[in-house]
Design an enzyme around this catalytic site. Sequence first.
Site, PDB file in Angstrom:
ATOM      1  N   GLU A   1      36.199  40.155  40.034  1.00 22.97           N
ATOM      2  CA  GLU A   1      37.375  39.701  40.445  1.00 22.97           C
ATOM      3  C   GLU A   1      37.967  40.885  41.240  1.00 22.97           C
ATOM      4  O   GLU A   1      37.963  42.014  40.826  1.00 22.97           O
ATOM      5  CB  GLU A   1      38.404  39.285  39.518  1.00 22.97           C
ATOM      6  CG  GLU A   1      39.727  38.828  40.163  1.00 22.97           C
ATOM      7  CD  GLU A   1      40.460  37.991  39.457  1.00 22.97           C
ATOM      8  OE1 GLU A   1      39.803  37.281  38.691  1.00 22.97           O
ATOM      9  OE2 GLU A   1      41.729  37.908  39.514  1.00 22.97           O
TER      10      GLU A   1
ATOM     11  N   ASP B   1      40.189  32.822  43.165  1.00 24.65           N
ATOM     12  CA  ASP B   1      41.179  33.003  41.776  1.00 24.65           C
ATOM     13  C   ASP B   1      42.326  33.676  42.543  1.00 24.65           C
ATOM     14  O   ASP B   1      42.864  35.021  42.121  1.00 24.65           O
ATOM     15  CB  ASP B   1      40.509  34.153  40.666  1.00 24.65           C
ATOM     16  CG  ASP B   1      41.106  33.990  39.427  1.00 24.65           C
ATOM     17  OD1 ASP B   1      42.410  33.503  39.452  1.00 24.65           O
ATOM     18  OD2 ASP B   1      40.678  34.486  38.389  1.00 24.65           O
TER      19      ASP B   1
ATOM     20  N   GLU C   1      33.361  38.395  32.925  1.00 21.45           N
ATOM     21  CA  GLU C   1      34.395  38.915  34.182  1.00 21.45           C
ATOM     22  C   GLU C   1      35.220  40.036  33.580  1.00 21.45           C
ATOM     23  O   GLU C   1      36.054  39.752  32.822  1.00 21.45           O
ATOM     24  CB  GLU C   1      35.557  37.575  34.374  1.00 21.45           C
ATOM     25  CG  GLU C   1      36.160  38.049  35.464  1.00 21.45           C
ATOM     26  CD  GLU C   1      37.150  36.584  35.908  1.00 21.45           C
ATOM     27  OE1 GLU C   1      36.559  35.634  35.818  1.00 21.45           O
ATOM     28  OE2 GLU C   1      38.252  37.077  36.404  1.00 21.45           O
TER      29      GLU C   1
ATOM     30  N   HIS D   1      40.791  43.012  39.376  1.00 22.95           N
ATOM     31  CA  HIS D   1      40.576  43.325  38.442  1.00 22.95           C
ATOM     32  C   HIS D   1      39.799  44.802  38.674  1.00 22.95           C
ATOM     33  O   HIS D   1      40.067  45.689  37.903  1.00 22.95           O
ATOM     34  CB  HIS D   1      39.413  42.500  37.523  1.00 22.95           C
ATOM     35  CG  HIS D   1      40.193  41.228  37.040  1.00 22.95           C
ATOM     36  ND1 HIS D   1      39.470  40.315  36.299  1.00 22.95           N
ATOM     37  CD2 HIS D   1      41.391  40.620  37.372  1.00 22.95           C
ATOM     38  CE1 HIS D   1      40.204  38.975  35.888  1.00 22.95           C
ATOM     39  NE2 HIS D   1      41.270  39.455  36.730  1.00 22.95           N
TER      40      HIS D   1
ATOM     41  N   HIS E   1      39.136  25.993  33.620  1.00 23.71           N
ATOM     42  CA  HIS E   1      39.291  26.287  32.270  1.00 23.71           C
ATOM     43  C   HIS E   1      39.337  24.831  31.500  1.00 23.71           C
ATOM     44  O   HIS E   1      39.939  23.846  32.311  1.00 23.71           O
ATOM     45  CB  HIS E   1      40.521  27.054  31.743  1.00 23.71           C
ATOM     46  CG  HIS E   1      40.833  28.471  32.371  1.00 23.71           C
ATOM     47  ND1 HIS E   1      41.343  28.601  33.574  1.00 23.71           N
ATOM     48  CD2 HIS E   1      40.452  29.937  31.765  1.00 23.71           C
ATOM     49  CE1 HIS E   1      41.117  29.994  33.943  1.00 23.71           C
ATOM     50  NE2 HIS E   1      40.707  30.531  32.828  1.00 23.71           N
TER      51      HIS E   1
ATOM     52  N   ASP F   1      35.312  36.634  42.142  1.00 20.45           N
ATOM     53  CA  ASP F   1      36.678  35.707  41.993  1.00 20.45           C
ATOM     54  C   ASP F   1      37.223  36.553  43.052  1.00 20.45           C
ATOM     55  O   ASP F   1      37.673  37.672  42.972  1.00 20.45           O
ATOM     56  CB  ASP F   1      37.489  36.236  40.537  1.00 20.45           C
ATOM     57  CG  ASP F   1      37.214  34.837  39.837  1.00 20.45           C
ATOM     58  OD1 ASP F   1      36.335  33.952  40.244  1.00 20.45           O
ATOM     59  OD2 ASP F   1      37.831  34.776  38.614  1.00 20.45           O
TER      60      ASP F   1
ATOM     61  N   ASP G   1      42.585  23.573  31.822  1.00 22.17           N
ATOM     62  CA  ASP G   1      43.452  23.006  33.007  1.00 22.17           C
ATOM     63  C   ASP G   1      43.156  21.829  33.229  1.00 22.17           C
ATOM     64  O   ASP G   1      44.081  21.094  34.080  1.00 22.17           O
ATOM     65  CB  ASP G   1      42.499  23.821  34.266  1.00 22.17           C
ATOM     66  CG  ASP G   1      42.640  25.409  34.001  1.00 22.17           C
ATOM     67  OD1 ASP G   1      43.353  25.872  33.501  1.00 22.17           O
ATOM     68  OD2 ASP G   1      41.597  26.164  34.802  1.00 22.17           O
TER      69      ASP G   1
ATOM     70  N   ASP H   1      47.277  38.693  42.242  1.00 25.00           N
ATOM     71  CA  ASP H   1      46.318  37.511  42.726  1.00 25.00           C
ATOM     72  C   ASP H   1      46.476  36.758  43.916  1.00 25.00           C
ATOM     73  O   ASP H   1      46.480  35.590  44.200  1.00 25.00           O
ATOM     74  CB  ASP H   1      46.211  36.225  41.353  1.00 25.00           C
ATOM     75  CG  ASP H   1      45.317  36.467  40.468  1.00 25.00           C
ATOM     76  OD1 ASP H   1      44.498  37.462  40.406  1.00 25.00           O
ATOM     77  OD2 ASP H   1      45.756  36.108  39.192  1.00 25.00           O
TER      78      ASP H   1
ATOM     79  N   ASP I   1      48.306  42.353  38.209  1.00 23.74           N
ATOM     80  CA  ASP I   1      47.331  41.449  38.767  1.00 23.74           C
ATOM     81  C   ASP I   1      48.097  40.294  39.569  1.00 23.74           C
ATOM     82  O   ASP I   1      48.440  39.362  39.031  1.00 23.74           O
ATOM     83  CB  ASP I   1      46.612  40.679  37.674  1.00 23.74           C
ATOM     84  CG  ASP I   1      45.222  39.966  38.075  1.00 23.74           C
ATOM     85  OD1 ASP I   1      44.834  40.194  39.061  1.00 23.74           O
ATOM     86  OD2 ASP I   1      44.816  39.413  37.011  1.00 23.74           O
TER      87      ASP I   1
HETATM   88  C1  XUL Z   1      42.527  36.375  34.733  1.00 21.47           C
HETATM   89  C2  XUL Z   1      41.381  35.735  35.406  1.00 21.47           C
HETATM   90  C3  XUL Z   1      40.924  34.488  34.817  1.00 21.47           C
HETATM   91  C4  XUL Z   1      39.381  34.183  34.936  1.00 21.47           C
HETATM   92  C5  XUL Z   1      39.061  32.827  34.237  1.00 21.47           C
HETATM   93  O1  XUL Z   1      42.925  37.547  35.276  1.00 21.47           O
HETATM   94  O2  XUL Z   1      40.913  36.060  36.347  1.00 21.47           O
HETATM   95  O3  XUL Z   1      41.465  33.344  35.470  1.00 21.47           O
HETATM   96  O4  XUL Z   1      38.961  34.131  36.052  1.00 21.47           O
HETATM   97  O5  XUL Z   1      39.616  32.796  32.789  1.00 21.47           O
HETATM   98 CO    CO Z   2      39.281  35.615  37.661  1.00 20.21          CO
END
Ligand code: XUL
Ligand code: CO
Length: 444
Positions: free
Chosen positions: A276, A347, A239, A279, A107, A304, A110, A317, A315
């Site tokens: 993702e 991610d 996404e 997600h 991003h 992702d 970042d 991750d 989430d």
């Molecule tokens: C948030 C997510 C983000 C996107 C990019 O859940 O996955 O990090 O991948 O904005």
């Molecule tokens: Co993501």
Amino acid sequence: MTVLIGDKEYFPTVSEIKYEGRDSDNPFAFKWYDADRIVAGKTMKEWLRFSGCYWHTFCGQGHDPFGPGPQRFEWNNPKDARGRAAAKMDAAFEFFTKMQLPYYCFHDTDLIDEEDSTVSEFEEKIQFITDIAQKKQDESGIKLLWGTSNLFSNPRYMNGAGTNPHFPTLARAGAQLKVAMDATMKLNGENYVFWGGREGYITLLNTKMEREQENFARWLHMAKDYMRGQGWNGTFFIEPKPMEPTKHQYDFDTATVAGFLQKYDLSTDDFKVNIEVNHATLASHTFQHELQVAADNNMLGSVDANRGDYQNSWDTDQFPNNINETTEAMLVFLEAGGLQGGGVNFDAKTRRESTDMEDIFIGHIGGMDTFARSLIIADDILTKSKYTEMRNTRYETFETGQGKDFVEGKLSIEQLAEIGKAVGEPEQISGKQELFENIVNQYI
Ligand code: XUL
Ligand code: CO
């Protein structure tokens, strides 16, 4: 071999991660990811196009809603934003190189701390850090898989960016979006991502949903027209995520995005999805379900990679490690011919309590091995087992005779009814789920 790109080594205890095979006990070696090994006609590296993410790996320090993060990073020591950004980039490229990651993602925020910069000040900071990124990319050969704009963290975007009900706020977001798109093009980014964490609503009482969605479509058209006008021919990825942070996110899942693109005349030649794993599971789908919907709609752009937790519903991750699940996903991935333009981006973040610097290597090694191993298994299932044949057999009555006529649109409902009457009570045919599952297990 020690890989040192900047003048300081941030991970001195770890050298380049190599493939040593499944019998190796070295925690800093791949057991399955053998970049040049050919699977289904391509190298693993070509199929998977692994990418490291900037935000979890170099920015997040393990904070959660109950407290700040305990993870300490030396690259945060410099006092000014530019110094910190340059140090972080040294660390990031040392990590990507040692990990054999061919790609990375970021991003805009970042890369360098936004602080309370105006758009012009932020643009200058982004110029500064992308000059360094350009040099790092050239030196290392590492490429930018995608860039994106963080239009959800800053409190000014609390009511959304491209869906904000207040035009001046939407325009402020547009100014930042343009900075991020310019940075992505400057660095030859292959794709551009839209993740809409605040693009949605909490209550319909204060929301005109149709207006917000129309504005969002306009926003996407403008972004596309701008980048195409600059001669950029990468792919835009949306996404999907159903919720978190916003309760009702407009890009709920892949099917929702497919309908949205169609309704607002956005082509799947330009816009695909970045799926993702966590997600998908938040939307009550499996990862493979989302991949299949995307593949069937010419939208399977990128992934992702991560996983959620079975016992809670947010989430988390986590790094992927479930071979069964990833194998089912790689069956869809291989049958679809892989990703269109994207890659497998981690991610994923180490747990809050994983505070050794080496832990980020261990997390990525595990994730890359999980995908590599699942790719091999899925290819075995597709080429050696009766999996494909069994699934085809379930549908074989559509291949000939009246079933084929139906598929080709040659039957009216009256004709279908006549056939149905003549059939009487159809034969009962087992779905054989357990046998399909056992075949997957057999090849693991
Ligand atoms: C948030 C997510 C983000 C996107 C990019 O859940 O996955 O990090 O991948 O904005
Ligand atoms: Co993501």
